[in-house]
Design a protein around this motif. Sequence first.
Motif, PDB file in Angstrom:
ATOM      1  N   SER A 214      13.053  13.593 -14.020  1.00 36.53           N
ATOM      2  CA  SER A 214      12.025  12.610 -13.710  1.00 36.53           C
ATOM      3  C   SER A 214      12.341  11.265 -13.106  1.00 36.53           C
ATOM      4  CB  SER A 214      11.097  12.473 -15.204  1.00 36.53           C
ATOM      5  OG  SER A 214      10.013  11.786 -14.851  1.00 36.53           O
ATOM      6  N   PHE A 215      13.339  10.614 -13.714  1.00 35.76           N
ATOM      7  CA  PHE A 215      13.756   9.519 -13.279  1.00 35.76           C
ATOM      8  C   PHE A 215      14.410   9.706 -11.941  1.00 35.76           C
ATOM      9  CE2 PHE A 215      12.483   7.290 -16.912  1.00 35.76           C
ATOM     10  CZ  PHE A 215      12.703   5.885 -16.621  1.00 35.76           C
ATOM     11  N   MET A 216      15.217  10.523 -11.707  1.00 31.43           N
ATOM     12  CA  MET A 216      15.923  10.835 -10.376  1.00 31.43           C
ATOM     13  C   MET A 216      15.026  11.135  -9.258  1.00 31.43           C
ATOM     14  SD  MET A 216      18.597  14.152  -9.799  1.00 31.43           S
ATOM     15  CE  MET A 216      19.443  13.607 -11.099  1.00 31.43           C
ATOM     16  N   VAL A 217      13.810  11.769  -9.381  1.00 30.64           N
ATOM     17  CA  VAL A 217      12.919  11.892  -8.313  1.00 30.64           C
ATOM     18  C   VAL A 217      11.895  10.785  -8.230  1.00 30.64           C
ATOM     19  CG1 VAL A 217      13.170  14.434  -8.672  1.00 30.64           C
ATOM     20  CG2 VAL A 217      11.380  13.523  -9.657  1.00 30.64           C
ATOM     21  N   TYR A 218      11.704  10.015  -8.898  1.00 32.47           N
ATOM     22  CA  TYR A 218      10.929   8.851  -8.791  1.00 32.47           C
ATOM     23  C   TYR A 218      11.344   7.452  -8.877  1.00 32.47           C
ATOM     24  CZ  TYR A 218       6.803  12.230  -8.983  1.00 32.47           C
ATOM     25  OH  TYR A 218       5.888  13.242  -8.831  1.00 32.47           O
ATOM     26  N   ILE A 219      12.589   7.390  -9.212  1.00 35.55           N
ATOM     27  CA  ILE A 219      13.065   6.108  -9.438  1.00 35.55           C
ATOM     28  C   ILE A 219      12.993   5.229  -8.240  1.00 35.55           C
ATOM     29  CG2 ILE A 219      15.330   6.648  -8.633  1.00 35.55           C
ATOM     30  CD1 ILE A 219      14.381   4.228 -11.381  1.00 35.55           C
ATOM     31  N   HIS A 220      13.047   5.994  -6.760  1.00 36.10           N
ATOM     32  CA  HIS A 220      12.853   4.835  -5.705  1.00 36.10           C
ATOM     33  C   HIS A 220      11.114   4.471  -5.571  1.00 36.10           C
ATOM     34  CE1 HIS A 220      12.143   9.020  -4.667  1.00 36.10           C
ATOM     35  NE2 HIS A 220      11.958   8.918  -3.148  1.00 36.10           N
ATOM     36  N   SER A 221      10.400   5.037  -6.562  1.00 34.90           N
ATOM     37  CA  SER A 221       9.002   4.681  -6.402  1.00 34.90           C
ATOM     38  C   SER A 221       8.668   2.871  -6.680  1.00 34.90           C
ATOM     39  CB  SER A 221       7.902   5.285  -7.348  1.00 34.90           C
ATOM     40  OG  SER A 221       8.408   5.196  -8.602  1.00 34.90           O
ATOM     41  N   LEU A 222       9.821   2.476  -7.321  1.00 35.95           N
ATOM     42  CA  LEU A 222       9.960   1.129  -7.841  1.00 35.95           C
ATOM     43  C   LEU A 222      10.178   0.458  -6.459  1.00 35.95           C
ATOM     44  CD1 LEU A 222      12.210   1.039 -10.873  1.00 35.95           C
ATOM     45  CD2 LEU A 222       9.885   1.656 -10.700  1.00 35.95           C
ATOM     46  N   ARG A 223      10.322   0.819  -5.336  1.00 31.83           N
ATOM     47  CA  ARG A 223      10.191  -0.005  -4.131  1.00 31.83           C
ATOM     48  C   ARG A 223       9.054  -0.077  -3.342  1.00 31.83           C
ATOM     49  NH1 ARG A 223      15.501   3.222  -1.200  1.00 31.83           N
ATOM     50  NH2 ARG A 223      17.117   2.472  -2.696  1.00 31.83           N
ATOM     51  N   ASN A 224       7.808   0.690  -4.072  1.00 28.17           N
ATOM     52  CA  ASN A 224       6.826   0.685  -3.418  1.00 28.17           C
ATOM     53  C   ASN A 224       6.109  -0.538  -3.651  1.00 28.17           C
ATOM     54  OD1 ASN A 224       7.790   3.260  -2.435  1.00 28.17           O
ATOM     55  ND2 ASN A 224       5.948   4.237  -3.677  1.00 28.17           N
ATOM     56  N   GLY A 225       5.088  -0.875  -3.063  1.00 30.85           N
ATOM     57  CA  GLY A 225       4.142  -2.157  -3.056  1.00 30.85           C
ATOM     58  C   GLY A 225       2.713  -1.556  -3.493  1.00 30.85           C
ATOM     59  N   PHE A 226       1.852  -2.554  -3.468  1.00 29.21           N
ATOM     60  CA  PHE A 226       0.550  -2.382  -3.416  1.00 29.21           C
ATOM     61  C   PHE A 226       0.018  -1.883  -2.199  1.00 29.21           C
ATOM     62  CE2 PHE A 226       0.773  -5.955  -6.892  1.00 29.21           C
ATOM     63  CZ  PHE A 226       0.928  -4.892  -7.904  1.00 29.21           C
ATOM     64  N   VAL A 227      -1.066  -0.905  -2.074  1.00 28.41           N
ATOM     65  CA  VAL A 227      -1.726  -0.543  -0.996  1.00 28.41           C
ATOM     66  C   VAL A 227      -3.205  -0.906  -1.061  1.00 28.41           C
ATOM     67  CG1 VAL A 227       0.137   1.171  -0.615  1.00 28.41           C
ATOM     68  CG2 VAL A 227      -1.895   1.668  -1.963  1.00 28.41           C
ATOM     69  N   ASN A 228      -3.737  -0.857   0.101  1.00 28.35           N
ATOM     70  CA  ASN A 228      -5.145  -1.017   0.174  1.00 28.35           C
ATOM     71  C   ASN A 228      -5.994   0.311   0.153  1.00 28.35           C
ATOM     72  OD1 ASN A 228      -4.446   0.161   2.576  1.00 28.35           O
ATOM     73  ND2 ASN A 228      -6.313  -0.538   3.537  1.00 28.35           N
ATOM     74  N   TYR A 229      -5.860   0.824  -1.019  1.00 23.36           N
ATOM     75  CA  TYR A 229      -6.417   2.087  -1.584  1.00 23.36           C
ATOM     76  C   TYR A 229      -6.690   1.934  -2.830  1.00 23.36           C
ATOM     77  CZ  TYR A 229      -7.589   7.206  -1.926  1.00 23.36           C
ATOM     78  OH  TYR A 229      -8.418   8.087  -2.122  1.00 23.36           O
ATOM     79  N   ASP A 230      -7.509   1.100  -3.280  1.00 25.89           N
ATOM     80  CA  ASP A 230      -8.156   0.824  -4.476  1.00 25.89           C
ATOM     81  C   ASP A 230      -7.254  -0.401  -5.240  1.00 25.89           C
ATOM     82  OD1 ASP A 230     -10.378   2.514  -4.040  1.00 25.89           O
ATOM     83  OD2 ASP A 230      -9.455   3.959  -5.641  1.00 25.89           O
ATOM     84  N   ASP A 231      -5.937  -0.386  -4.828  1.00 22.51           N
ATOM     85  CA  ASP A 231      -5.281  -1.537  -5.345  1.00 22.51           C
ATOM     86  C   ASP A 231      -5.917  -2.963  -5.358  1.00 22.51           C
ATOM     87  OD1 ASP A 231      -3.559   0.523  -6.112  1.00 22.51           O
ATOM     88  OD2 ASP A 231      -1.869  -0.075  -4.905  1.00 22.51           O
TER      89      ASP A 231
END
Length: 574
Positions: free
Chosen positions: A24-41
């Motif tokens: 789980s961490f291996m496939v999603y750890i790079h999601s920590l680089r994502n920011g907020f988006v203008n889709y409800d955030d």
Amino acid sequence: MSSTPSDASNAVARRAPFTVVALSFMVYIHSLRNGFVNYDDLDERILKNPFLNTPWDWSFIPQAFTQATAGYYDPIYVLSYVIDYQVWGMNPAGFHFGNLVLHTLNALLVFYLTARMTRRTDLAWVTALLFAVHPIHVESVAWATSRKDTLSLFFALASLRVYWQGVGRETRRYAWHAAAALVLLLLGMMTKPTVGVVPGLILFAELLLGPRPFAWRRIVTFQVVAWTLLLVFVAATFAMTVGLAVKGTIQFTPTQHVILFFELYAYYIKLALWPLNLSALYVIEIRDRFEPWILAMLIPGLSLLVGWMFVELKRSVADAERARRHGPVLWGAVVFFAGLLPFTNIMPRTIYLADRYLYLASIGFCLILASLLLRIRRPRLRLAGIIIMIALYGVLTIERVPVWRDSVTLWSDVVRKTDMDPDRKHLLMARAYGFEGRWEEALREYERMDLAARRDPQLWMTVANAYFTVGQRERAREIFERLMTACPQYLVPVMQGIALDIEQNRLDEARQRAQRFNNRFTVAERQWLQDVFRLQAVGRTEQVWQVFQRLSESIEQRTAPIKAELIRQCSDRL
């Protein structure tokens, strides 16, 4: 000494949780680089969440439980972001880390729950691994606002596991487990009400996977109490629970209802089986008549599938041996179809198809797929099939996570994959560039639209502000003048025009504008305007904008109840 099957099973049970977490961490750890988006955030969920950007206060709890946020009653969901903020501040990585942890916990709960219900550690392990890496979950995990899905499923799975631990126990212990399961279910409902299908999943789990003979009194009593509790909850929170997603004004003919219902299930099956070309936004065509392929294939096919499920369910309830063989697959089918039921057109919605709607239902799909893979007779071929599926899903997930990195990347992906009106594409991209502060690119997208044909005062305000931001003051002024002429009752463009005059030190024009709309202001607002002009005349710029901010907030608060009507009137005159 040779190992026994029991020893092998115990070894798998010890190792499985670590592999699930690692994958789980291996496939999603790079999601920590994502920011907020203008889709409800950017609304009250995160960036305008009334409980963020402020120190912790215990009054947050009663406030969250007695009001709706962004049009929904979801206090547990809202408060979860308060925890993120207190730990990480407004760093997006902290919010994404919370989603990653919850998804990992959900995968672990899938493993422990499936192992306990089916008494098959191998089946539970493969199911949990498939769930951990399935690409359909990227939206739920890599999008900060989709915490609602990961958190509600956590409570739903915890409710199922706690209840199942009490199955077959003596009465008092069972009662405690059942009560705890209901508490967890209510917490899930306060996160996302669609987990209200859990009592139904428990019922089918007991019929297919529970001990024999059936404890009918317990089963019926729990179901009556659970559904009664959920009905009371819905009735008590109805005005807030309905939220913004449900639109009573959307009307379908009976034919459209039937067609859309079957097409949605068909599309969801396709997404689960073939998770390619995933998108944050899907365009659904509402058909007015049955197409030949729907009559010939879709409706008969899905009807036969559901019919087979009920026939097999009846046989499995009557035959314990058959239940042991087919129970997991049947329960997986129930989870899939029941988990998606709240997201069909049984209620009028603004969005009918989204990857996140499969987050709970996909457990059933993963259980079915794991069961089929483990039925491959040859051990090497079986192992190869499992590895290939997990690796394929993992690679697709790793590739899709960066799509949610920022607004421009997200909506570029949507525009590329979705067949929609060109003006809508330009509008999506303009808003994405604007959210990221790339105003020059935003304006290029706005200017590619047929703005003259769009009678939307809020859009015109956005375009005017964009011109103002990039220094094209006269273009901004033209739009403000047009809005003020068409919408004299709508004070927002009036205030923007006055602000532009003050910013350019054109006090005489600002005073004339204020006088022109004098009767639209309250006594206090007129006084604030005079203070603004007086302070600007003596060069006290910082205080000018402080007073102007108070004035703007007063107008916004005063006109909020009639804002929608003002905008409608303005649209009619543009």
